[in-house]
Write a protein that holds these residues in place. Structure first.
Motif, PDB file in Angstrom:
ATOM      1  N   ASN A  15       1.838  12.123  -3.528  1.00  0.00           N
ATOM      2  CA  ASN A  15       2.905  11.147  -3.326  1.00  0.00           C
ATOM      3  C   ASN A  15       2.543  10.186  -2.203  1.00  0.00           C
ATOM      4  O   ASN A  15       2.254  10.611  -1.088  1.00  0.00           O
ATOM      5  CB  ASN A  15       4.224  11.843  -2.996  1.00  0.00           C
ATOM      6  CG  ASN A  15       4.712  12.720  -4.116  1.00  0.00           C
ATOM      7  OD1 ASN A  15       4.165  12.709  -5.210  1.00  0.00           O
ATOM      8  ND2 ASN A  15       5.744  13.487  -3.854  1.00  0.00           N
ATOM      9  N   VAL A  17       3.487   5.847  -0.956  1.00  0.00           N
ATOM     10  CA  VAL A  17       4.077   4.543  -1.235  1.00  0.00           C
ATOM     11  C   VAL A  17       2.908   3.645  -1.613  1.00  0.00           C
ATOM     12  O   VAL A  17       1.970   3.483  -0.841  1.00  0.00           O
ATOM     13  CB  VAL A  17       4.816   3.974  -0.003  1.00  0.00           C
ATOM     14  CG1 VAL A  17       5.248   2.543  -0.250  1.00  0.00           C
ATOM     15  CG2 VAL A  17       6.011   4.847   0.357  1.00  0.00           C
ATOM     16  N   ASP A  21       4.995  -0.013  -5.645  1.00  0.00           N
ATOM     17  CA  ASP A  21       6.325   0.539  -5.384  1.00  0.00           C
ATOM     18  C   ASP A  21       7.208  -0.418  -4.583  1.00  0.00           C
ATOM     19  O   ASP A  21       8.426  -0.283  -4.580  1.00  0.00           O
ATOM     20  CB  ASP A  21       6.232   1.848  -4.578  1.00  0.00           C
ATOM     21  CG  ASP A  21       5.565   2.963  -5.339  1.00  0.00           C
ATOM     22  OD1 ASP A  21       5.613   2.963  -6.584  1.00  0.00           O
ATOM     23  OD2 ASP A  21       4.969   3.852  -4.685  1.00  0.00           O
ATOM     24  N   THR A  39      10.047   8.558  -2.866  1.00  0.00           N
ATOM     25  CA  THR A  39       8.606   8.805  -2.934  1.00  0.00           C
ATOM     26  C   THR A  39       8.226  10.181  -2.402  1.00  0.00           C
ATOM     27  O   THR A  39       7.385  10.869  -2.985  1.00  0.00           O
ATOM     28  CB  THR A  39       7.843   7.721  -2.144  1.00  0.00           C
ATOM     29  OG1 THR A  39       8.190   6.437  -2.668  1.00  0.00           O
ATOM     30  CG2 THR A  39       6.341   7.920  -2.239  1.00  0.00           C
TER      31      THR A  39
END
Length: 189
Positions: A15, A17, A21, A39
């Motif tokens: 995970n 960003v 996004d 996120t």
């Protein structure tokens, strides 16, 4: 120790960003917080834990970890810097993070660097680190089992925990020395 693969899967190690996004408009603080919650929610240790709060963001701003916002909105560059802060705060002090990001902030404000490109390089290395981490954990599991030779599973797990924490401390210490070097270099300039 048999559940180590399951544990690794639940960590949400992949995970991040990403540039995709982040919307092409500046965001208010609540929207930034929601982006991070969406996120990184998988990586939380428990449901009560917060990924990012207004207080955290305000403290980052007061500590000058990123350049000032305009009209209570956060640009894509702010969000990328907050993402880096989020990753760095797990191992470094706020002062170390400030020193690490100081030159980046200056270059972004002076339009001397493309933060998108730098951040993409970070994401690329982060993905490689995740793969290396998974391999290293498997190696450590094997080494712990060999070391303990089938004794008490709780002792095996405690040794694995101690080994992982030791490795984490080694990486943190190396990162802190690099921060010190960065600080010394900035004093010479």
């Amino acid at each position: 120790m048999e559940k180590i693969n399951e544990i690794i899967m639940k960590l949400g190690l992949d995970n991040q960003v990403t540039l995709e996004d982040i919307p092409n408009i500046d965001l208010y603080m609540d929207q930034v917080i929601q982006l991070f919650e969406n996120t990184f929610s998988d990586s939380k240790r428990n449901e009560e834990e917060k990924v990012l709060t207004k207080t955290m963001i305000n403290n980052y701003a007061k500590g000058k970890l990123f350049f000032p916002i305009k009209q209570k909105k956060y640009s894509k560059e702010h969000i990328l810097l907050i993402s880096l802060i989020y990753q760095l705060k797990g191992a470094l002090s706020i002062n170390d993070i400030k020193q690490t990001l100081e030159g980046i902030n200056e270059k972004v404000v002076d339009e001397e660097m493309n933060l998108d490109s730098f951040y993409n390089s970070y994401l690329h290395l982060a993905n490689q680190n995740v793969e290396r981490f998974k391999e290293n954990v498997q190696t450590q599991v094997k080494e712990v089992k060999e070391e303990m030779q089938g004794t008490d599973p709780d002792l095996e797990q405690a040794l694995m925990i101690a080994s992982l924490v030791h490795m984490s401390n080694l990486y943190r210490k190396a990162a802190e020395r690099l921060v010190d070097e960065l600080f010394l270099t900035s004093l010479k300039d």
